[in-house]
Design an enzyme around this catalytic site. Structure first.
Site, PDB file in Angstrom:
ATOM      1  N   ASP A 110      13.320  12.502 -24.017  1.00 43.27           N
ATOM      2  CA  ASP A 110      12.939  12.657 -25.433  1.00 43.27           C
ATOM      3  C   ASP A 110      11.639  11.920 -25.712  1.00 43.27           C
ATOM      4  O   ASP A 110      10.845  12.334 -26.556  1.00 43.27           O
ATOM      5  CB  ASP A 110      13.987  12.050 -26.384  1.00 43.27           C
ATOM      6  CG  ASP A 110      15.372  12.608 -26.178  1.00 43.27           C
ATOM      7  OD1 ASP A 110      15.488  13.736 -25.691  1.00 43.27           O
ATOM      8  OD2 ASP A 110      16.334  11.879 -26.516  1.00 43.27           O
TER       9      ASP A 110
ATOM     10  N   HIS B 298      17.061   9.704 -25.160  1.00 44.72           N
ATOM     11  CA  HIS B 298      17.129  10.040 -23.733  1.00 44.72           C
ATOM     12  C   HIS B 298      15.715   9.806 -23.193  1.00 44.72           C
ATOM     13  O   HIS B 298      14.728  10.013 -23.926  1.00 44.72           O
ATOM     14  CB  HIS B 298      17.431  11.509 -23.487  1.00 44.72           C
ATOM     15  CG  HIS B 298      18.736  12.009 -24.032  1.00 44.72           C
ATOM     16  ND1 HIS B 298      18.876  12.457 -25.314  1.00 44.72           N
ATOM     17  CD2 HIS B 298      19.941  12.163 -23.440  1.00 44.72           C
ATOM     18  CE1 HIS B 298      20.132  12.864 -25.503  1.00 44.72           C
ATOM     19  NE2 HIS B 298      20.800  12.691 -24.388  1.00 44.72           N
TER      20      HIS B 298
HETATM   21  C1  XUL Z   1      25.873  16.097 -26.412  1.00 46.11           C
HETATM   22  C2  XUL Z   1      25.680  14.727 -26.896  1.00 46.11           C
HETATM   23  C3  XUL Z   1      24.547  13.972 -26.313  1.00 46.11           C
HETATM   24  C4  XUL Z   1      24.824  12.517 -26.090  1.00 46.11           C
HETATM   25  C5  XUL Z   1      23.734  11.771 -25.358  1.00 46.11           C
HETATM   26  O1  XUL Z   1      26.955  16.774 -26.963  1.00 46.11           O
HETATM   27  O2  XUL Z   1      26.385  14.266 -27.763  1.00 46.11           O
HETATM   28  O3  XUL Z   1      23.453  14.126 -27.140  1.00 46.11           O
HETATM   29  O4  XUL Z   1      25.054  11.863 -27.284  1.00 46.11           O
HETATM   30  O5  XUL Z   1      23.427  12.321 -24.139  1.00 46.11           O
END
Ligand code: XUL
Ligand code: CO
Length: 442
Positions: A110, A107
């Site tokens: 992150d 993300h």
């Molecule tokens: C949350 C989840 C996230 C997504 C990316 O449950 O799986 O980490 O993978 O936003």
């Protein structure tokens, strides 16, 4: 994680993880994952395309709703946000290289801390992705997918693309633009949308139709921007039924496929399926993979497992060979992932506090998948599994059954066939036989 380090090596004491074979007793070695071993014409590395989830492995600090952090990272200490982000990236690439993970996923938040200033955030993303580009080139590790975190900041408490306030939606757009720019710059193979808060807490204050139309518009403008900027990868929607919202619009694979087709997004978007999300939706993971595969929309997967005794997203590392064999059978029959892969969206436990724990977790997950791949291939090559299943439908391969499939029979013709042929024979579904075949090859 209590790692003491004086220089740039963060995971001291753990060297390169190697394949040592089934008889090895070394906990820091692979027993099944042999990157270059060829299975069904492709190497394990090509079939599995393993990725490390930046958020769990390098940001997740062990905290839970009942207590603060238990993992203390040496890369998380510098007071300058850019230097801190670079230290974390050094640790990430050291880890991924040592454990032989060919891809990573992130993300935006992150990679580097974000502020409330859009321009400052863009600058920070530009700086840290310059560094990521160097690290990728030096290590050979590539980006499986990028995404924007549109669920943690206070402003997203009522959603991002589905927020009733346009101003918040625009901020979501700014973040997605910047995360797309980062993904394109780093050669990302995919871009993910997980709608953590794209749903509702109460229908009483929610115009569901309008929110879903906004979500579709948002996805369209994001796709149009990325395509114009040269992105040739796949956009992925990650279904989840709930948590953090009571009800999430991207509930499960079938719901998302209907949404994509309704709003004309099915040619650019596929699905990123997550094991624990499937089980929260009341499905097996195999069910979700099958639904996506038969629609031609199997994009990628987030590997983890839930807990059979509770009802939330525990994101544990996968260890169940039996379930993964069933999953790999579907993936192999679908021809594998194209641009997608297997991202370990899983976290070590709050009380797993040794540096080696992160290695054990990934080694275990990779070995479980590699073993499941070998077993699934064996089943398809050597057992009667595929033949038995095909024969169950033999009545549709000829005669009236084939005519029905070809659309040549109307309802009256069905009636006439039934009247002329009497009561059908009782034919066993042989479920136990199929189950035994799976176990026989493990
Ligand atoms: C949350 C989840 C996230 C997504 C990316 O449950 O799986 O980490 O993978 O936003
Ligand atoms: Co996920």
């Amino acid at each position: 994680m209590s790692i003491i380090t004086g220089d740039k090596e963060f995971f001291k004491g753990v060297g390169q993880i190697k394949f040592e074979g089934r008889d090895s007793k070394n906990p820091l070695a692979f027993r099944w994952y042999e990157a270059d071993r060829v299975v069904r014409g492709k190497s394990m590395k090509e079939w599995l395309r393993f990725a490390c989830a930046y958020w769990h492995s390098f940001n997740g600090d062990g905290s839970d709703p009942f207590g603060g952090r238990t993992h203390f990272f040496p890369w998380d200490t510098n007071s300058d946000p850019l230097q801190r982000a670079k230290d974390k990236m050094d640790a990430a690439f050291e880890f991924m290289t040592k454990v032989n993970l060919p891809y990573y996923c992130f993300h935006d938040v992150d990679l580097i801390d974000h502020t409330n200033d859009v321009v400052e955030n863009e600058k920070r993303m530009s700086q840290i992705t310059d560094y990521a580009k160097e690290k990728q080139a030096a290590s050979g590790v590539e980006l499986l997918w990028g995404t924007a975190n549109l669920f943690s900041h206070t402003r997203y408490m009522n959603g991002a693309a589905t927020n009733p306030d346009f101003h918040v939606l625009a901020h979501g757009g700014a973040q997605v633009k910047s995360a797309l720019d980062a993904t394109i710059k780093l050669g990302g193979a995919n871009y993910v949308f997980w709608g953590g808060r794209e749903g509702y807490m109460s229908l009483l204050n929610t115009n569901m139709k309008r929110e879903q139309e906004h979500l579709a518009k948002f996805l369209h403008v994001a796709k149009d921007y990325a395509r114009a900027a040269g992105f040739t990868g796949t956009f992925l929607i990650e279904p989840k039924p709930c948590e953090p919202t009571k009800h999430q619009y991207d509930y499960d694979a079938a719901t998302v496929i209907g949404f994509l087709e309704h709003f004309g997004l099915q040619n650019d978007f596929k699905l990123n399926l997550e094991v624990n999300h499937a089980t929260l939706a009341g499905h097996t993971f195999q069910h979700e993979v099958q639904v996506a595969a038969q629609a031609g929309l199997l994009g990628s997967m987030d590997a983890n497992r839930g807990d059979y005794q509770n009802g939330w997203d525990t994101d544990q590392f996968p260890t169940n060979v039996n379930e993964l064999v069933e999953t790999l059978l579907i993936i192999l029959e679908a021809g594998g992932f194209d641009k997608g892969g297997i991202n370990f969206d899983a976290k070590i436990r709050r009380n797993s506090t040794d540096p080696a724990d992160l290695f054990y977790a990934h080694i275990g997950g990779m070995d479980t998948f590699a073993r499941a791949l070998v077993v699934a291939d064996d089943i398809l090559e050597h057992s009667d599994f595929a033949k038995l299943r095909k024969e169950r439908y033999a009545s549709f391969d000829k005669g009236a059954g084939a005519d029905f499939e070809a659309g040549k029979l109307d309802l009256e013709a069905l009636r006439d066939y039934a009247a002329a042929n009497g009561e059908p024979a009782i034919i066993s579904g042989q479920q136990e036989l199929y189950e035994n075949i799976i176990n026989q090859y493990i």
